[in-house]
Design a protein around this motif. Sequence first.
Motif, PDB file in Angstrom:
ATOM      1  N   ARG A 219       0.843  -1.194   0.000  1.00  0.00           N
ATOM      2  CA  ARG A 219       0.000   0.000   0.000  1.00  0.00           C
ATOM      3  C   ARG A 219       0.879   1.244   0.000  1.00  0.00           C
ATOM      4  NH1 ARG A 219      -0.707   1.748   5.431  1.00  0.00           N
ATOM      5  NH2 ARG A 219       0.428   0.380   6.882  1.00  0.00           N
ATOM      6  N   THR A 220       0.318   2.340  -0.469  1.00  0.00           N
ATOM      7  CA  THR A 220       1.111   3.570  -0.595  1.00  0.00           C
ATOM      8  C   THR A 220       1.559   4.102   0.761  1.00  0.00           C
ATOM      9  OG1 THR A 220      -0.928   4.900  -0.611  1.00  0.00           O
ATOM     10  CG2 THR A 220      -0.053   4.195  -2.735  1.00  0.00           C
ATOM     11  N   LYS A 221       0.674   4.016   1.765  1.00  0.00           N
ATOM     12  CA  LYS A 221       0.988   4.564   3.083  1.00  0.00           C
ATOM     13  C   LYS A 221       2.159   3.849   3.755  1.00  0.00           C
ATOM     14  CE  LYS A 221      -2.147   7.808   3.282  1.00  0.00           C
ATOM     15  NZ  LYS A 221      -1.765   9.248   3.343  1.00  0.00           N
ATOM     16  N   ASP A 225       3.338   8.682   5.566  1.00  0.00           N
ATOM     17  CA  ASP A 225       2.215   9.616   5.414  1.00  0.00           C
ATOM     18  C   ASP A 225       2.753  10.892   4.770  1.00  0.00           C
ATOM     19  OD1 ASP A 225      -0.199  10.831   5.522  1.00  0.00           O
ATOM     20  OD2 ASP A 225      -0.198  11.186   7.690  1.00  0.00           O
ATOM     21  N   THR A 230       1.182   8.642  -3.435  1.00  0.00           N
ATOM     22  CA  THR A 230       0.594   7.772  -4.458  1.00  0.00           C
ATOM     23  C   THR A 230       1.378   7.842  -5.760  1.00  0.00           C
ATOM     24  OG1 THR A 230      -1.455   7.209  -5.624  1.00  0.00           O
ATOM     25  CG2 THR A 230      -1.025   9.539  -5.273  1.00  0.00           C
ATOM     26  N   TYR A 233       4.864   6.094  -5.174  1.00  0.00           N
ATOM     27  CA  TYR A 233       4.661   4.640  -5.216  1.00  0.00           C
ATOM     28  C   TYR A 233       4.775   4.136  -6.660  1.00  0.00           C
ATOM     29  CZ  TYR A 233       2.327   0.166  -4.056  1.00  0.00           C
ATOM     30  OH  TYR A 233       2.005  -1.159  -3.873  1.00  0.00           O
TER      31      TYR A 233
END
Length: 260
Positions: A219-221, A225, A230, A233
């Motif tokens: 996931r991007t997170k 943060d 996004t 990534y």
Amino acid sequence: MQKTYKPGVGRKPLKPDYDAATILQEQMQAAVVLYEEDNSLQSIADALSLNPIKVRKLLITAGVYESETADVVNSAFEAKRGIPYKEALEAVATQLNLSKASVTSYLPYKKGVYFREDCDRDQISVGAERLRRMRQRQKAVEALLSSHDEQHLWKCVTAFQGYRFKTISGLPFSYKIKTGRNGEPTKELWIDRREGSNCLTWSSVLLALGNIKGEVVDRTKALGDIRGVTYIYGMFYRFGLIDVPDEVKEKMGHTKKRKK
């Protein structure tokens, strides 16, 4: 008795007005317009009554279609120049474990004239210029994967200006490096997403680089943060810095293995 023929006399063409080169050019222009509107290969094929594979080949010929497979095939084929086309085709197919038809489908319709690496852009064809960019990007990626440092990452980011990335949800984007008042490049990336543009700072990119933990980033997170993560990534995946889950690879348009 042997027949004699007058010069210039021969079989009349069945379609005297048919011009294959002109038709190919028109198809290519139409495909590019639709592709730049973010249409899929299948939807473009449906609109033009063509096969999706031909649409992809048209876009490769136009120099606007970019994917890992297309880059790898064209790089391998470029390395075989100097030997007959058929032999080069068979060699690349064997090297990449692809059929000859698959290799051909990723090659442009016409190979451009090759020039030395340092010649001006206006001296080469669109296809030849794209091959030059492709080689530069591949070299930048290889250098980055051999040394994960800020200097090589910046060179990779610079080489991929204008490249068509995809986010984790499959949305396309590209970026360009902003320039200052003196005309010199700054370390800020202007993200172009059609419906709006965003600015991505270099400090954010470096922060995400330091947050890579493990090979697969699901996931991007997981990269932090961070504003614009996004996009980072998608960039890191294309650069080979991270791997992603298989279901994400399908959305992002290519599969890439991270090199250790």
